[in-house]
Design a protein around this motif. Structure first.
Motif: not given
Length: 268
Positions: A31-32, A75-85
Motif C-alpha cells: 500500500q501507499f 489519497h491512499e492506494m492498497v494493492f490486495p492482490e499485487g499489481a504493476e502500476i
C-alpha cells in the motif's frame, strides 16, 4: 494560478522537473499510505488491482481505468492482490484543457497505455519525452469520465462483506445470510450498500464478479472457467452480463488483452 491549457503549453518553458514517471511492481497487500503530491498524478495498472481511497470514497480499479489525482489531493492506494502500476507526475501548469481540479476515473485507452509503457522503457530523449507528454495530455482530454468503477461501501460492516466477495466472488450467499453473520438487519446492510456505492447489493455483486472475471481472462482462463470462478453457473448469462458491462464478449476481451501492446516487454 490557473493551469495553462494544452494549446498554450508553448508559453511555458517545460523542463524535465515538470514531468516525471515511475513504474512499480508491488506484492499482495502492498500500500501507499495516505499522502498527496505537489504534481498532478495519472496512474494506470499494467496488471493487478488497486483500492483507491480519495475524497471519502473507495474505488476498486483494474487496467480498464485510469486514475486522475490532482495536485494536493489526499489519497491512499492498497494493492490486495499485487499489481504493476505506472504513474505520471505532471506540473499542474501542463494540465489538459478543461476542469481537472477534482479526482476522476477515466476510461483507459490503448494509446495511453502504449505511451506510458514507452516512457518507462529505455531512456527516451528529452524531445521524445515532451512529445509523449503532450500527446498524453491531448488524449486524456478526450477520454470519457467513467463512474461505473467498483465502489466500496463506507459502512464498515458492508465494506467487510464487499472485501470478502472481492476475495471470493463465487460466494453465492444472499444479503440475509451476510446480515445474520454480522448481527445486523438485512435492511441496514442493504441501505449501507446503496448509500455507499449507489448500487443494490445484487447489482454490486454482479459488477464485482465481472471485474474479477477480467483478472481470470487476463491470466488465460477459458471463458467457461472464468464464469464458474466468479460464481456463474450459466456461461451464456455470464457472456451476456459481461457484454453489457464492457461492450465486448469475454472472448474478445481476452483476445484484445493477448495482443501485444506497443512497447510492452511482458504480458499484463
Amino acid at each position: 494560478m490557473d493551469a495553462a491549457p494544452i494549446g498554450a503549453v508553448d508559453a511555458v518553458e517545460e523542463t524535465s522537473a515538470m514531468f516525471t514517471v515511475s513504474r512499480d511492481v508491488l506484492g499482495p497487500g502492498s500500500q501507499f499510505e495516505r499522502h498527496s503530491h505537489q504534481e498532478d498524478q495519472v496512474a494506470w495498472l499494467v496488471s493487478g488491482s488497486v483500492e483507491l481511497e480519495v475524497l471519502g470514497e473507495r474505488w476498486h480499479l483494474r487496467r480498464d481505468h485510469l486514475m486522475w489525482i490532482p495536485a494536493g489531493t489526499m489519497h491512499e492506494m492498497v494493492f490486495p492482490e499485487g499489481a504493476e502500476i505506472i504513474s505520471l507526475y505532471v506540473d499542474p501548469l501542463l494540465r489538459p484543457e478543461g476542469d481537472w481540479a477534482t479526482p476522476r476515473t477515466l476510461e483507459s485507452d490503448p494509446l495511453v497505455g502504449a505511451l506510458m509503457l514507452h516512457l518507462t522503457e529505455g531512456v527516451p530523449t528529452p524531445r521524445r519525452r515532451a512529445l509523449c507528454r503532450r500527446l498524453l495530455a491531448e488524449v486524456l482530454g478526450d477520454l470519457a469520465v467513467v463512474r461505473d468503477v467498483v465502489a466500496l461501501p463506507r459502512d464498515p460492516r458492508a465494506r467487510a462483506v464487499a472485501a470478502r466477495l472481492l476475495e471470493d466472488p463465487a460466494d453465492g450467499r444472499e444479503l440475509e445470510a451476510w446480515a445474520s453473520e454480522l448481527g445486523v438487519s438485512t435492511k441496514t446492510l442493504a441501505r449501507a450498500f446503496v448509500h455507499g456505492t449507489g448500487s443494490t447489493f445484487r447489482d454490486w455483486r454482479v459488477h464485482a464478479r465481472l471485474h474479477a472475471a477480467t483478472r481470470h481472462l487476463a491470466e488465460g482462463a477459458p471463458v467457461q472457467d472464468a464464469a464458474h470462478q466468479v460464481g456463474y453457473t450459466s456461461v451464456s448469462s455470464f457472456i451476456a452480463a459481461f457484454r453489457r458491462r464492457f461492450g465486448v464478449t469475454p472472448a474478445r476481451y481476452a483476445a484484445d488483452l493477448s495482443r501485444p501492446t506497443p512497447g510492452a516487454t511482458s504480458e499484463p
